[in-house]
Enzyme design. Structure first.
Site, mmCIF file in Angstrom:
data_model
loop_
_atom_site.group_PDB
_atom_site.id
_atom_site.type_symbol
_atom_site.label_atom_id
_atom_site.label_comp_id
_atom_site.label_asym_id
_atom_site.label_seq_id
_atom_site.Cartn_x
_atom_site.Cartn_y
_atom_site.Cartn_z
ATOM 1 C CG ASN A 7 -1.821 1.149 1.343
ATOM 2 O OD1 ASN A 7 -1.415 2.280 1.069
ATOM 3 N ND2 ASN A 7 -3.051 0.912 1.757
ATOM 4 N NE ARG A 18 9.409 20.483 3.078
ATOM 5 C CZ ARG A 18 10.751 20.537 3.136
ATOM 6 N NH1 ARG A 18 11.469 20.430 2.052
ATOM 7 N NH2 ARG A 18 11.337 20.694 4.283
ATOM 8 C CG HIS A 43 -7.809 3.186 1.056
ATOM 9 N ND1 HIS A 43 -8.105 2.191 1.968
ATOM 10 C CD2 HIS A 43 -8.903 3.978 1.023
ATOM 11 C CE1 HIS A 43 -9.319 2.378 2.449
ATOM 12 N NE2 HIS A 43 -9.827 3.470 1.907
ATOM 13 N NE ARG A 45 -7.865 6.680 3.900
ATOM 14 C CZ ARG A 45 -8.417 5.635 4.516
ATOM 15 N NH1 ARG A 45 -9.682 5.656 4.841
ATOM 16 N NH2 ARG A 45 -7.698 4.576 4.825
ATOM 17 C CG HIS A 50 -3.709 9.094 2.691
ATOM 18 N ND1 HIS A 50 -4.794 8.375 3.136
ATOM 19 C CD2 HIS A 50 -3.199 9.711 3.785
ATOM 20 C CE1 HIS A 50 -4.934 8.534 4.441
ATOM 21 N NE2 HIS A 50 -3.988 9.355 4.862
ATOM 22 C CD GLU A 70 -6.949 -1.183 0.617
ATOM 23 O OE1 GLU A 70 -6.353 -2.205 0.938
ATOM 24 O OE2 GLU A 70 -6.934 -0.142 1.298
ATOM 25 C CB THR A 100 -6.480 4.183 9.058
ATOM 26 O OG1 THR A 100 -6.243 3.033 8.230
ATOM 27 C CG2 THR A 100 -6.579 3.740 10.506
ATOM 28 C CG HIS A 190 -5.899 -1.894 9.018
ATOM 29 N ND1 HIS A 190 -5.301 -1.198 10.028
ATOM 30 C CD2 HIS A 190 -6.571 -0.981 8.286
ATOM 31 C CE1 HIS A 190 -5.610 0.069 9.909
ATOM 32 N NE2 HIS A 190 -6.374 0.243 8.862
ATOM 33 C CG ASP A 191 -2.808 -1.932 12.440
ATOM 34 O OD1 ASP A 191 -2.016 -0.990 12.586
ATOM 35 O OD2 ASP A 191 -4.047 -1.784 12.396
ATOM 36 N N GLY A 213 0.910 -1.390 4.392
ATOM 37 C CA GLY A 213 1.377 -0.037 4.127
ATOM 38 C C GLY A 213 2.173 0.529 5.277
ATOM 39 C CG HIS A 214 1.522 2.860 9.577
ATOM 40 N ND1 HIS A 214 1.493 4.226 9.426
ATOM 41 C CD2 HIS A 214 2.068 2.628 10.791
ATOM 42 C CE1 HIS A 214 1.995 4.796 10.500
ATOM 43 N NE2 HIS A 214 2.348 3.857 11.345
#
Ligand code: PXP
Length: 237
Positions: A7, A18, A43, A45, A50, A70, A100, A190-191, A213-214
């Site tokens: 992701n 920036r 993803h 939004r 993002h 997504e 999220t 997720h996570d 992703g994260h």
């Protein structure tokens, strides 16, 4: 084998901080594929904080592996997915202001909506996946809805695993078994992280894909920091 779909929302977040185009999202997508990942996930939004909708169109010609988009299927999202025709669309019931995704679908309440939208994407040869909490009651009508896959929402697993509670894998194992019986593919996300991914993979039968992703981007910073600091110091010596 379980495919890794990266992701890249976090790369876009950094770029957006920036203005300009650093880091370059398209270059990152190419490199992620070059290093062996089997998919790219975005993803977008509604507030485009993002990945932006324009990024998704730009990525269409860049992504050579599996492209997974997504999001919450509002009109703009549906149009974009039908234009871009990714490998897979993952439907997520995230609210506009959510930091999220924080919950999967209630497939009982949303059965007719999900059936309609899944049918439309499948008619356009786009593989469908729906984001679900690991709760057996939400699997009962999935064949009616017609989704190809389910993405199991792994936050609860990740949080409990970190506290040393391995039993948190149980509902995911049960859901995966039912999904396998229903012939519906199992994705997860997720996570997930370098710490918790192996135990998850070892316990879930036929885990087809994870989207991460994260943690993956954070781990890349940790693992890359030393080399970058040393490169600066060499130039400053
Ligand atoms: N799956 C869904 C549906 C998501 O919304 C997200 C976060 O955008 C992920 C997977 C990836 O989660 P993480 O960034 O924690 O790896």
């Amino acid at each position: 084998m379980t495919k890794l779909s990266v992701n890249i929302n976090k790369i876009a977040t950094l770029r957006n901080a920036r203005g300009g185009n650093n880091p370059d999202l398209l270059e990152f997508a190419k490199n992620i594929e070059l290093y062996g990942a089997q998919g790219i996930t975005v993803h977008p939004r509604p507030d485009e904080r993002h990945v932006k909708y324009a990024d998704v169109y730009d990525l269409k010609s860049v992504v050579k592996t599996e492209f997974n988009i997504e999001g919450n299927p509002n009109d703009k999202f549906v149009k974009m997915v039908l234009d871009v025709k990714p490998t897979q669309v993952t439907l997520v019931p995230d609210a506009v202001n959510d930091i999220t995704s924080s919950s999967g679908w209630d497939t009982i309440k949303n059965e007719s909506f999900l059936t309609e939208i899944v049918t439309e994407f499948k008619r356009n040869n786009i593989r469908t996946s729906i984001f679900l909490n690991p709760d057996l009651k939400f699997l009962e009508n999935l064949n009616k809805i017609g989704t190809d896959r389910v993405e199991l929402y792994t936050e609860d697993y990740a949080v409990s695993y970190k506290k040393g509670n391995n039993l948190s894998i149980q509902p995911y194992m049960e859901c995966a078994d039912v999904l396998n019986q229903l012939n519906i593919g199992v994705n997860a996300g997720h996570d997930l992280s370098l710490d918790n991914i192996l135990f998850f993979k070892q316990n879930i039968h036929n885990l087809l894909e994870v989207s991460i992703g994260h943690a993956l981007i954070t781990e890349s910073l940790y693992l890359g920091l030393e080399s970058v600091i040393k490169s600066y110091l060499r130039k400053l010596a």
